[in-house]
Design an enzyme around this catalytic site. Structure first.
Site, mmCIF file in Angstrom:
data_model
loop_
_atom_site.group_PDB
_atom_site.id
_atom_site.type_symbol
_atom_site.label_atom_id
_atom_site.label_comp_id
_atom_site.label_asym_id
_atom_site.label_seq_id
_atom_site.Cartn_x
_atom_site.Cartn_y
_atom_site.Cartn_z
ATOM 1 C CG LEU A 186 -1.838 1.188 1.326
ATOM 2 C CD1 LEU A 186 -2.928 1.098 0.289
ATOM 3 C CD2 LEU A 186 -2.438 1.296 2.713
ATOM 4 N N GLY A 187 1.841 1.320 0.871
ATOM 5 C CA GLY A 187 2.660 2.529 0.976
ATOM 6 C C GLY A 187 3.370 2.845 -0.332
ATOM 7 C CG ASP A 188 6.309 0.191 -2.032
ATOM 8 O OD1 ASP A 188 7.435 0.578 -2.366
ATOM 9 O OD2 ASP A 188 6.107 -0.579 -1.075
ATOM 10 C CB SER A 189 0.231 1.524 -4.392
ATOM 11 O OG SER A 189 0.652 0.234 -4.769
ATOM 12 C CB ALA A 192 3.483 4.860 -7.165
#
Lengths: 420, 420
Positions: A186-189, A192
């Site tokens: 979730l954090g990566d997305s 992004a």
């Protein structure tokens, strides 16, 4: 199923119809945040050139289920709509080649640890000289500055620091189990998404002001997660209130919960207003509940939520989830099964909207892809799914040859030297 | 604390320095998704004019903790950097006034139920005529088309349909508890990010092609959540594999979990490579574990994760969370406390980055705000926090008078008639 067959990767990308068609983006990325950021832009038509290490390429090519020897099934989606070229960043010639590529691009997206770009010689001045007005998107765990900037970025750690992990849990005393993960990166997305939004904002600024300075978009995974925390921060600052988890319920309205059904599935019911609760009581054939002083108004129901949930759970326990949802929706009580990916792939609404696409991938045959987002209508079309995730270096010839004008001999020499 | 005091709401907004300074956005929004979308743009300098119903305004003004009689504490952040005007959309004069406002704007953002805009007379043709090339961002639960388009959008339901709710849970048999919520309005926020990204993409398209058509950005909460699901969809399509939750662990690497400490807090440890695990075994004063055949390599550790987690949990159970994190970080094992908002507000890195801002709010005094995101450096500055969430209709005079040129008499008459 609304089939949208796509041809095998073409030698040169077709004219894309998306709103970002005129944008060229260079990706020095790996794992999730950087590549997902550029995929968002590629999905809207941008020409994204992804730089990978010769050989294995991006580690995500080895993540998740495989089928055959090349890249993972996930790669079909994660790498789609991009051109892949190889470049060994450790080679002496990498810096000059990369700056030649930067010269042709509007945006550079990277998600290495802060300082890595500079160690490759790609510092502020070199980039600005190569491409005045370049937009540089830097995604990292903690941001480009500050005492933790050098720490390695792990998604699970960034999510815990940003505050969301604390809340995917049950109140103290309900269980000894730790807070669950959200189950996806979730954090990566979310980082992004901030990167893609910030890139376009910086481009608008660059086009309006036409100044040659490098524009740096500095995205931290931790900060991106923190931005989702609603009123937690101001409430803490003013009242000292620390938001704690409320498990599967809403803290301020009842009944709203997930209830187990006869077939083991969960039905989510949001009957959290008095008219909806009256309708639910009638549907359960327990109309007296609506007159029960424990459940009459919302504050009463919140106070007695456990007893109320037990009664509702007893009712759903006698029904299959499909039966429960059908009965609830028939009387307009918001309710749904908690979807698995099988439910998603067969959902009438997703199918009607073209959200589930069938894409031909030379590596796998027909693969299901989620559609590019957001969707557009009126005077602008989405970029669409032009091709699935390509092989490592599939576009070396057209980028190094076509875009930079290197000769065939030169490209063969670079390959022989392990540069590309 | 890095104080960034902000003046009380100015009569006219100061020249903003953000990359979106030249953009004007009209918001016909309420609750979270629409208003968060425009706040993202306002935070980067856009002039956002928020239309609210006269009187109570946006329902979020009543959500969460209050202090005094006006709006909620959350509102200080949720409504910041926007101009608030009132307009009773049910009044006969609303359509003409709204179209006058649209004429002055680049973007219109709305998150009413599909069809509501049209019922107000604000259909495709009317909007396109008022402002050729307008970008219209429509955020809804299920999208503007398809069989479920008319259903009311509940965040918890959209998140369950998009697939994330299924994964914030433990594997079958571990507990009878239902899947937890993520604890925040995740689906709304992710949809808002797609809306802001899509709006800027459509503006770039509009500026490049200069055609008069209305550009519609159609964002669904369900689809936004689905886009986060990594390789779930293609893996299901090819292999029939249904991704199931893995609780607080990673499915493919161990040890990575949250462990309870002596003080009841959770420490998250990601020692999921063999060198990191060897370091952990040494730190725990159990070096023999690294030679134990159950734990030697990652596949062994995944198979025996439960036994391994019990051993680690025994060690953390003898330490406070601060002590555990300090020891782990001292030997470079990725670890963190699972942060509460109190930890967030006092985190060295967030403070060093200026992520926690002190903002003067006339309603509350000093309020903590999260900084605008993403951050920028180099040749472009963030828009900053120009003012906290304003009162309902605080900017009626400067928008209706200044921007549309209505006379004082006319504005008084509109107010008397309940139009504004």
């Amino acid at each position: 199923m609304s089939a949208q067959p796509t041809a095998a990767p073409p030698a040169t990308p077709p004219l894309a119809e998306g709103p970002l068609t005129r944008l060229r983006v260079l990706e020095l990325g790996h794992f999730i945040a950087g590549p997902f950021c550029t995929r968002l832009m590629a999905d809207l038509g941008a020409d994204v050139i992804k730089v990978e290490a010769p050989g294995r390429g991006d580690p995500v090519r080895g993540w998740g289920e495989m089928q055959g020897g090349r890249s993972s099934i996930w790669w079909s989606v994660h790498g789609r709509n991009k051109r892949s070229i190889t470049l060994n960043m450790k080679s002496a010639r990498a810096k000059a080649l990369l700056l030649d590529l930067v010269r042709e691009c509007d945006v550079l997206v990277e998600n290495y640890r802060p300082g890595q770009l500079e160690r490759w010689g790609l510092d502020h001045d070199a980039l600005q000289r190569a491409r005045p007005g370049l937009v540089l998107v830097r995604i990292s765990g903690y941001g480009q500055s500050g005492p933790y900037a050098d720490r390695s970025a792990f998604g699970v750690i960034g999510e815990a620091i940003g505050g969301i992990r604390r809340l995917t849990a049950f109140p103290d005393g309900v269980t000894d189990l730790p807070p669950a993960r959200t189950g996806v990166s979730l954090g990566d997305s979310v980082a992004a998404l901030y990167g893609a939004f910030g890139a376009l904002a910086a481009i608008l600024d660059q086009r309006a002001r036409q100044t040659p300075e490098l524009r740096v978009v500095d995205v931290a995974l931790t900060e991106s997660v923190l931005s989702l925390m609603e009123g937690c921060l101001p409430e803490y600052g003013l009242l000292g209130k620390v938001r704690e988890p409320t498990g599967s319920t809403l803290p301020t309205n009842a009944p709203s919960n997930a209830y187990r059904c006869k077939d083991g599935e969960w039905v989510l019911i949001a009957a959290n207003s008095t008219p909806l609760f009256v309708a639910l009581a009638t549907l359960m054939d327990r109309p007296a509940l609506a007159r029960d002083p424990r459940f009459a108004e919302n504050p009463d129901r919140v106070r007695h939520a456990e007893a109320l949930d037990a009664i509702i759970g007893e009712w759903t326990g006698g029904l299959t989830v499909d039966d429960a949802v059908e009965r609830l929706n028939a009387v307009n009580i918001p309710a749904t099964k908690i979807y698995s990916v099988a439910d998603i792939a067969n959902d009438r609404q997703f199918l009607a909207r073209g959200m589930i696409r069938e894409v031909e991938d030379p590596a796998f045959g027909t693969v299901l892809h989620p559609a590019p987002l957001p969707m557009f209508s009126g005077g602008v079309a989405s970029g669409g799914i032009r091709w699935p995730g390509p092989e490592v270096g599939a576009h070396n010839a057209e980028v190094y040859g076509g875009l930079l004008g290197l000769s065939q001999t030169m490209m063969e020499q670079l390959a022989a030297e392990g540069v590309i």
